[in-house]
Design a protein around this motif. Structure first.
Motif, short mmCIF file in Angstrom:
data_model
loop_
_atom_site.label_atom_id
_atom_site.label_comp_id
_atom_site.label_asym_id
_atom_site.label_seq_id
_atom_site.Cartn_x
_atom_site.Cartn_y
_atom_site.Cartn_z
N CYS A 25 -85.35 -20.88 74.40
CA CYS A 25 -85.06 -20.45 75.48
C CYS A 25 -83.63 -21.51 76.05
CB CYS A 25 -85.97 -20.44 76.77
SG CYS A 25 -84.84 -19.19 78.25
N LEU A 27 -82.87 -21.63 79.11
CA LEU A 27 -83.21 -22.44 79.83
C LEU A 27 -84.60 -22.96 80.08
CD1 LEU A 27 -82.75 -19.44 83.08
CD2 LEU A 27 -80.91 -20.94 81.91
N ARG A 28 -84.71 -24.30 81.22
CA ARG A 28 -86.34 -24.41 81.01
C ARG A 28 -86.88 -24.66 81.82
NH1 ARG A 28 -84.46 -24.70 76.91
NH2 ARG A 28 -84.66 -26.26 75.66
N CYS A 29 -87.54 -23.18 82.58
CA CYS A 29 -88.24 -23.57 83.70
C CYS A 29 -89.26 -23.91 83.43
CB CYS A 29 -88.38 -21.31 84.05
SG CYS A 29 -87.03 -20.65 84.18
N CYS A 32 -92.90 -22.52 83.33
CA CYS A 32 -92.78 -21.62 81.75
C CYS A 32 -92.73 -22.77 80.51
CB CYS A 32 -91.88 -20.52 81.41
SG CYS A 32 -92.09 -19.72 79.87
N MET A 33 -91.81 -23.02 80.32
CA MET A 33 -91.18 -24.36 79.61
C MET A 33 -92.03 -25.63 80.05
SD MET A 33 -87.82 -24.81 77.42
CE MET A 33 -87.96 -23.55 76.21
N GLY A 72 -90.29 -16.63 75.50
CA GLY A 72 -88.35 -16.99 75.35
C GLY A 72 -87.91 -16.15 75.46
N GLU A 73 -86.00 -16.50 75.51
CA GLU A 73 -85.09 -15.50 75.72
C GLU A 73 -84.93 -15.02 74.55
OE1 GLU A 73 -84.37 -14.63 78.31
OE2 GLU A 73 -82.59 -13.53 77.14
N ASN A 99 -83.55 -13.81 81.28
CA ASN A 99 -82.96 -14.61 82.30
C ASN A 99 -81.93 -14.02 82.51
OD1 ASN A 99 -81.32 -15.38 80.82
ND2 ASN A 99 -82.57 -16.71 80.13
N ILE A 324 -94.17 -19.86 77.19
CA ILE A 324 -92.87 -19.73 76.58
C ILE A 324 -93.24 -19.24 75.04
CG2 ILE A 324 -92.92 -22.18 75.55
CD1 ILE A 324 -89.25 -20.78 76.39
FE1 SF4 Z 1 -87.47 -19.12 82.45
FE2 SF4 Z 1 -87.75 -16.95 80.46
FE3 SF4 Z 1 -87.17 -19.19 79.38
FE4 SF4 Z 1 -89.59 -19.18 80.61
S1 SF4 Z 1 -88.37 -17.93 79.13
S2 SF4 Z 1 -88.07 -20.58 80.73
S3 SF4 Z 1 -89.37 -17.70 81.89
S4 SF4 Z 1 -85.87 -18.42 81.32
#
Ligand code: SF4
Ligand code: SAM
Length: 328
Positions: A25, A27-29, A32-33, A72-73, A99, A324
């Motif tokens: 991904c 991002l690093r929410c 989730c991650m 993941g994304e 995302n 993730i």
């Molecule tokens: Fe955020 Fe979605 Fe990435 Fe998880 S998979 S870190 S929720 S954007």
């Protein structure tokens, strides 16, 4: 179409498959991650586009009617457009959770694939808070892509994970946002996954959120579909609506119709299941995966993957992958 064969020992029929395209991904929410250095699965161990298509076709033959791409994304995969195009040829409702950072490159692909509804994850309407939650600075891009989707007549559902002491004030801000924009915001109770520091005190419950919103607005209940996980509402006069996904305080296992496939080709019959079935390894050995799919469905536990005491456990006590790695 044949009858649906995806029936478990409790009589639940499964029509909805969530396919994870990647466990990586951009991002690093925080929910989730679990940490910055999480190892991404080697590409040779992940399903390639042909394998995804083959496995998806088999599920559709057995009764699946809706497929959601996730991760993941999912949009960071180089062959995401190819996969979307291939799956759009199957007789299913195809949709995606994203995302939204790369959505502007996919508008035509979504249209050609007849994907009318897109789920976007966004946990705040405040740029600094967004950075605290995701460790990335893509807030403006995501907002502009949400508006791009709306301008192109997509139905947009925004998923917000609500965490106590982190972003709970954003609940009211999102409800205010539905006044002028026809988005459907879904407030998700924070769920425990490996490493995400969850405990019951970090959950803001469906009841708490509804009470807070009702203290400011006149709220109307909207009808819910039988296997819909969202309890839907709207504020009188607002263009958009909102809803709650209350996995922790009001689990919806009784009407669950979902199955999951991880990016490395493992089937999970429940988000919280402790076991997985390796469909990809069997496929790569040239064997048929149908019996494996049917027996995995049949063995689905009655509730919460057999982890009945979810609410009393900590994330560390649960036997599961991180979100993730499962594919949300
Ligand atoms: Fe955020 Fe979605 Fe990435 Fe998880 S998979 S870190 S929720 S954007
Ligand atoms: N990257 C895409 C996205 O963010 O929409 C797809 C994958 S993401 C794992 C899918 C969904 O899972 C998102 O809506 C995200 O908010 C949700 N999710 C992830 N971790 C969660 C958690 N601990 N509790 C509740 N929802 C979670």
């Amino acid at each position: 179409m044949p009858d649906n064969k995806l029936i478990d020992s409790f009589g639940r029929t499964h029509e909805y498959l969530r396919i994870s395209l990647t466990d990586a991904c951009n991002l690093r929410c925080m929910y989730c991650m679990p940490n910055e250095t999480i190892e991404v699965t080697q590409s040779s161990k992940m399903m390639n586009a042909d394998e995804i298509e083959t496995i998806a076709k088999k599920f559709v033959e057995l009764g699946i009617k809706k497929i959601r791409l996730t991760g993941g994304e999912p949009l960071i995969r180089k062959d995401a457009k190819d996969i979307i195009q291939r799956l759009s040829k199957l007789p299913v409702e195809l949709t995606i959770s994203t995302n939204a950072v790369f959505v502007n490159d996919f508008i035509e692909t979504f249209k050609e694939a007849k994907m009318s509804s897109i789920n976007v994850s966004l946990d705040t309407l405040n740029e600094e808070e967004f950075f605290r939650i995701t460790k990335r600075g893509d807030f403006k891009k995501i907002m502009s892509n949400i508006h791009l989707l709306l301008q192109n007549d997509f139905r947009v559902k925004v998923n917000m994970v609500v965490m106590k002491g982190m972003n709970e004030d954003a609940v009211s801000e999102f409800v205010a946002y539905t006044k002028d924009y026809p988005i459907e915001v879904r407030f998700i109770e924070f769920m425990p996954f490996a490493g995400n520091k969850w405990n019951l005190e970090t959950v803001v419950s469906y009841d708490e959120m509804l009470e807070k919103i009702s203290s400011t607005y006149t709220v109307e209940k909207l009808p819910d579909d039988k296997s819909d996980t969202t309890r839907k509402y709207k504020v009188k006069g607002h263009k958009g609506s909102f809803g709650f996904i209350a996995t922790i305080t009001q689990p919806f296992c009784e009407s669950c119709n979902r199955l999951r496939l991880t990016a490395d080709g493992k089937m999970k019959n429940c988000l919280f299941s402790q076991t997985e079935t390796d469909l990809l390894a069997t496929l790569r050995r040239g064997k048929d995966i149908e019996q494996l799919i049917l027996s995995t469905v049949y063995s689905k536990k009655e509730a919460l993957g057999g982890q009945q005491t979810l609410a009393s456990k900590t994330a560390e006590q649960l036997e599961n992958r991180s979100m993730i790695k499962i594919g949300g």
